[in-house]
Write an enzyme that holds these catalytic residues in place. Sequence first.
Site, PDB file in Angstrom:
ATOM      1  N   TYR A 178      -2.579  -0.084   9.942  1.00 36.49           N
ATOM      2  CA  TYR A 178      -2.754  -0.676   8.613  1.00 36.49           C
ATOM      3  C   TYR A 178      -1.460  -0.559   7.808  1.00 36.49           C
ATOM      4  CZ  TYR A 178      -4.150  -1.112   3.732  1.00 36.49           C
ATOM      5  OH  TYR A 178      -4.217  -1.480   2.410  1.00 36.49           O
TER       6      TYR A 178
ATOM      7  N   SER B  92       0.828  -1.206   0.000  1.00 38.89           N
ATOM      8  CA  SER B  92       0.000   0.000   0.000  1.00 38.89           C
ATOM      9  C   SER B  92       0.862   1.255   0.000  1.00 38.89           C
ATOM     10  CB  SER B  92      -0.904   0.006   1.244  1.00 38.89           C
ATOM     11  OG  SER B  92      -1.514   1.265   1.423  1.00 38.89           O
TER      12      SER B  92
END
Length: 341
Positions: free
Chosen positions: A152, A127
Amino acid sequence: MKYFVTGAAGFIGSKVCELLCLKGYQVIGIDNLNDYYEVSLKLSRLEQLTPFSNFKFVKMDISDRKSILTLFSKEKFDRVIHLAAQAGVRHSMESPFSYIDSNVDGFLTILEGCRHHHIEHLVYASSSSVYGMNEEMPFRVSEPTDHPISLYAATKKMNELMAHTYSHLYGIPTTGLRFFTVYGPWGRPDMALFKFTKCMLSGQPIDVYNNGLLSRDFTYIDDIAEGVIRVADVIPVENSAWRCATGSPADSSAPYRVFNIGNGRPIKIVDFIQSLEQALGVKAIKNMMPMQSGDVYATWADTEDLFATISYRPSMKIEQGIQNFVEWYRSYYQFLDVKVQ
């Protein structure tokens, strides 16, 4: 060629499965169909795959070690595209353990499956959030990513570290893809385009953070899926000339690579909203909000190394991509046009 795709009912996963099937590959897709957002949308995505005789879906959680390893043994996959994860930056502050269970423990299970069953290439989702506190734009994979600002992001950084370890120890070719902001039909309800559209068609205000002074590298879903599949064909090899002191963090003496996958052209959120207003024929009611914890001011992908590797560049213009989403949304939810007062 047989592919194993995790997160097959997800936004990116379902499109990747579709393109793989269209190219004639055998595809086994799994998903745990969790309720992070509406399960009905995930099931509808899977329904789009039912016409393909070369696709098979299995409901399974990547953290279920025994079932995953049994599936590896039974199906004899050639390549793995790992897209399953607990997504969402802000949700990671509310439910941190679910991110460790899925994104860390689950990824380890996939790595072990690859290790013991001679997978020729593992492509996995990282990501853009791993860039964290990095400020220099555009984001380059040659930069260190040591300061994430959400759990995350930390789990995605950990995925890259775990992949490198397995590439080094066991010679497993791994490629990590740092996704930027993916949008388009069948998108996730927790993402801005989906939320904005729902609110605007219902006459509700939209929350615009940091007073709209944010920008994102929006990339259309079809462009992303094509990039993922092309990357799968480029299997990393050991780089004997690489040295830790001078080499890029995205390369290694192991068969390991990391790429940004994005559009390479950031869009201001205020311009994004304006394009959505034009597509909907509705003026947004903006609720200006302060910056959110865990969020970043801008994302911008340097993707030149990826494009040089796979000979492909995203082609969808933001205006057309938003229009495509709006048409899908209206069809899927059967919304009536909202007239501007």
